[in-house]
Every structure is written in C-alpha cells, then in structure tokens.
Scaffold this motif. Structure first.
Motif: not given
Length: 579
Positions: A102-130
């Motif tokens: 997500p654009q840095t100024h829109e983190y956490g606003e739920g823009i198209l395809q953002e994962i943000e329910r737990e943390k803004p822009g949370d896709f890196p959490s998906v990659m963390e264990p792998i």
C-alpha cells in the motif's frame, strides 16, 4: 549520486548483483517497479502464476548457485508466492522476492488488496516464517541499503529467500542516491571449524573401523564436492548422501552406496545403521532420511558416534546426539578434517580391506535389484523402466528435475546422476508441481545442458500453465509426464493404512482424463509424443532432446504398482487414526 526512482534503483542494483532475470507477473502494485526494466540489462520473465515465479527462481539457484529476483503485485499476487518461497526456505535456496505494498500514506485504510485487520499492510507477517528476513521500504532513500542487506542475507550463512515489500509510492518516488557495490557488503571468507573440535572429529575418523560419510544439501550449497570426495577416498569410507546432497559424489564412484531412509538403498541403510562413526556434513536428518528415527533401520545413534558439521547450529544435535558438533562452512570444515586426519593416519588401502569389500558387495546387491526392475518390459510400463530409458537418452551432465509424488520417490533413489547441481528436486517441503517451473529456471541457468522435468500427471496438472512460459521464452527442455491416471502415492498410503474399502477417490477415469497431447498443442508445444511401449522410449526421448524448444513426452505407466513403484527399504512413521 544519481536521481533515480524506486524502480530504477532496484533495476540498477540487480545489474550490479549480476542478476540475469527478474521473474514475475505485473499488477497494479508493481507497475512503477516494472517500468524501470524497459531500460535494464535484466531480462523480465513472465510465468503464468506467481508460485511458478518462485519455483523458477528456485530451480535457477539450485542449478547455478546464484539467486534470481522475483516480483509480484500487492495482495493475491504476493500471497501466490508463498508455496514457492516456502519450498525454497525449507531447502535453503536463495532468492529475493519483491512485492508491492500500500502507498505509505494509506497504510491501514484497507485499500485494494491490503491485509490490514490486525496490523496495517500486514503481508510481511505472512512471509515471516518462510523467509530469512522480511523488509519494508518506507522511504525511497533507504532502498539502496535495504537491497544490499537483502542480498547479503539471502546469500551468506545458511542461504534462503528474503522478502522486500516496496510500497507503490516508494516505487515511483525519486531520490539522489548512490547504488552500493555488493562486494563491499559480502563476507570475504568462509567460517571454519573450531580447531579443537576438528581435532576431535579427526581422532574419531582416524580410529574408525566402519566410518560412513553423509553429505547433505549443505555440501551442494557450499560446493564442497571435491573436499567430500577427497576425504572419502583417503578413508575409503562409503558415501551415502541425502537426496538434497545427490550429485556430491558421482553415482558410479566405488564409494557411493546410495541413500539412507524410507526409500533408500539396502546398502546405505545397512552400512549407516552399523557404522561406528558417522560424519554428517550439511544434513538435517529428516524423517524420510532416518526412517522416522527408528533405531537400527537407517541409523543407530548412539552407539554410532556422530560428527555433525553445519553452518547452522540449529541443526547440530537437533535430532541426534553428537559426539562432536562443528559449526562452520561445509567446504572449509571438510578440508580441515581431511588435513587433520592426514596428520594422524596414512591413507586407507583397499587391498585386503574387509570393510571396503563389504561396501562393494552390498552396493552390487542393490544394483542387481534395481537393474532387474529397469529391465521389465511389461505394458503398462513401470516408472523404473521409463527412468532407465531416460538415463540412456540423457547426457552424463544433463539435469533432472522432479516434484513430489511417485516419480520423485523413484527418481531420487534410482536415477543416477554424476555431477553436482544436476539433480533439482524439492526436498523438505515436497511440493507438487515444483518441477514444471523449476526446470525452466534450471535451463536458463545452464543453457548448454539437457534439462528434463520428470512429473507425475497429478503434479503436472497443478502448475501446467507454466508450459506457456517455456514456450513464450523458447526454453529448450523436456517435460516427461508419467501418467498413471491419479494421485497414486496418496492412494497407496490410504490402502496401506485403512484398506481398499476406505480409499477416497484419487483416480482419474482414463476415459475422461486429460489428453496431454492436446494440452501440449493448446500451449503451442511443437513436439509432443505419447509412449505406451517401452521399446519406443529411447527413440522418442532422443527426438525430444534434439527438438529445439519445449517438448512434452507422456509415458503411460502402471497405475497399481505396490509402494507407488518405489523400493521401500526403511520405515516412515505416519500416525494412525485408531482409538
């Protein structure tokens, strides 16, 4: 200093790293990044699924030892890489994966395809264990430093994939930056072993009567094949690699004894389980390799004394107690041990050596068993018979790629390879469909070598869309599809555990199954042949390798071979559901 946008910074840095290909599928979250590669020496390869992008980079790295870069958009394009990245992570294969964010100024606003329910822009959490590490670039001025660190992390120590999320606005933002020289951020030496530990290991090996050397994938990653072979020949110790170590020693070498474990050779299981000293180098000791740790089947540690060498201390002593544990690079430590052994004892002779004679006898017994399977000319064909024809057709230095399932269970133990990096096979994650794209990567890495992807029909169907990538980029390789009309390795497990009356449907009706020749035609593959009789195999395979471009060979194999066509010599613990 030069004024560059985020995409241009990435392109220039990849050029400095010597990265040949950027692999991925464009999306709205990666357009700024991708635009920079119109003016770059890095070629863009576009597969048909992001999983395929990661597998392609994986196969390239296994065949060459060098990483590629993968790119995707934000959201599902990014999550589609997860299976491929996890496959690389488990086998310690380097790559750098760029995803949009997500654009840095829109983190956490739920823009198209953002994962943000737990943390803004949370896709890196998906990659963390792998991944070894996951970076997020919040400021374009920080991008050069993060790129340097990403490749440094991917390539040093125990290699592996690294993730870099580049928000969409950072991709297009401009800054005056200097592109760092990768060599200035690399370790200039390899870590050797502690001298006291090396001396202790050498004492054990010099006094051993029945030593066995077990080289793993770490020996391939560190390119330790010359050192392993030299030490084995000095000690006249049999060599039983893991499947990820396949190719470290030529399989026609007189000290090669096959692979231990569930589908290992009788020779390896007997020798390893009766060794007095085991030298394991870059080995995880997984369940399949150890017959699920059942004492005396593949290993018995103790009383066998284990010398365990690994770059990653996490692996040393994890599954077996060690007599000597040495943290260090496989190539360096093996050479250290060789020198220390040479200080303690003369080279072991073969004349009158009862242990050497036992090694030859046990290996000859195994080869006789395998050769009998290869000579079977029945119809439908056995997988062993197909692999025998493939070995006859291929060059000695050809590269064989395999995914999970029946073909891999037979290819790994029965198909001989003679050079390092000529066996490209997913290991610890055992991923269906891996080979379809990994073979493309292997061919791009080694364009002068023959490359074949040995795929079951079930595995091939999981990622067959990547044949289109091979056609588009005119990648000269052969897809050998072993068609037994179903997921038979899984069916056979069900039969073994619960009986035929409890088997859920894992078979494809031959009357309604996929026509692989029509499938090949739909992908514009110019060479596609179906083989039913074994006597036709070698000629068809010869023609396929001679063809300029992708080729598909469908081999009709037995649907009902016991044990999925493999020779079961060890054990594998699968939990029963009994009360």
């Amino acid at each position: 200093m030069a004024e560059l946008n985020g995409g241009e910074i990435i392109a220039e840095y990849l050029e400095k790293e010597g990265v040949e290909y950027l692999v991925g599928i464009p999306g709205h979250g990666s357009t700024n990044l991708l635009d920079a590669f119109n003016d770059s020496d890095v070629e863009v390869i576009q597969p048909r699924h992001e999983q395929g992008a990661a597998h392609l980079a994986d196969g390239y790295a296994r065949a060459s030892g060098k990483p590629l870069a993968v790119f995707t958009s934000i959201g599902p394009g990014a999550t589609n890489t997860v299976t491929g990245v996890a496959t690389a992570f488990v086998d310690s294969i380097p790559m750098v994966v760029f995803t949009g964010g997500p654009q840095t100024h829109e983190y956490g606003e739920g823009i198209l395809q953002e994962i943000e329910r737990e943390k803004p822009g949370d896709f890196p959490s998906v990659m963390e264990p792998i991944t070894k590490q996951s970076f997020v670039v919040h400021d374009v001025e920080r991008l050069p430093r993060i790129l340097r660190r990403a490749f440094q992390e991917a390539l040093t120590g125990r290699p592996g994939p690294v993730h870099v999320e580049v928000p969409m606005d950072v991709q297009g933002a401009v800054a005056d930056v200097e592109i760092p020289d990768p060599e200035h951020s690399r370790v200039q030496s390899r870590p050797g072993g502690d001298p006291e530990s090396v001396a202790a290991a050498a004492d054990l090996l010099a006094d051993a009567d029945r030593p066995v050397i077990v080289p793993g994938g770490g020996c391939v990653l560190s390119e330790a094949w010359d050192e392993v072979r030299s030490l084995a020949e000095y000690l006249q110790a049999p060599v039983s690699p893991t499947f990820q170590g396949k190719g470290v020693v030529p399989e026609d070498h007189d000290l090669f004894v096959g692979y231990a474990g569930w589908i290992g050779s009788t020779a390896a299981n007997e020798l390893a389980s009766n060794a007095d000293v085991i030298l394991a180098i870059g080995v995880r000791f997984s369940d399949l390799h150890t017959s699920s740790f059942e004492p005396g089947v593949s290993f018995e540690i103790p009383p066998s004394e284990l010398v365990h060498v690994d770059i990653d201390p996490h692996e040393i002593g994890k599954n077996y107690p060690v007599e000597v544990g040495i943290q260090g690079d496989a190539k360096v430590v093996t050479d250290q041990i060789h020198d220390a052994v040479a200080d303690r004892t003369d080279p072991v002779e073969t004349d009158g050596n009862e242990y050497y004679e036992e090694v030859q006898r046990r290996w000859d017994e195994w080869v006789e068993m395998v050769e009998a399977r290869r000579a079977d000319d029945g119809v439908p064909m056995s997988i062993s018979r197909v692999l025998a024809a493939l070995r006859e057709s291929m060059d000695r230095d050809g590269i064989v790629v395999s995914s999970a399932g029946q073909p891999q269970e037979t290819t790994n133990p029965e198909f001989p390879v003679y050079e390092p990096r000529t066996n490209v096979s997913c290991g610890g994650f055992s991923t269906m469909g891996f080979g379809v794209s990994a073979a493309i990567g292997a061919k791009l890495a080694r364009p002068g070598r023959q490359v074949v992807a040995v795929e079951g029909d079930g595995s091939f169907l999981q990622t067959n869309q990547e044949v289109a990538c091979a056609v588009q980029h005119d990648v000269d390789l052969v897809y050998l599809v072993l068609n037994n009309h179903g997921w038979k390795s899984i069916r056979n497990l069900q039969v073994e555990k619960y009986g035929w009356d409890r088997v859920l449907d894992t078979e494809f009706d031959p009357e309604t199954d996929i026509d692989y020749l029509k499938l090949a035609d739909a992908f514009n593959v110019e060479f596609a042949e179906r083989v039913v009789k074994p006597e036709a195999l070698v000629d068809v395979l010869d023609d396929a390798f001679a063809h300029d471009g992708p080729a598909v060979v469908e081999a009709m194999v037995r649907p009902d071979d016991p044990d999925s066509g493999a020779i079961i010599t060890g054990e594998w613990d699968l939990a029963d559901l009994e009360n």
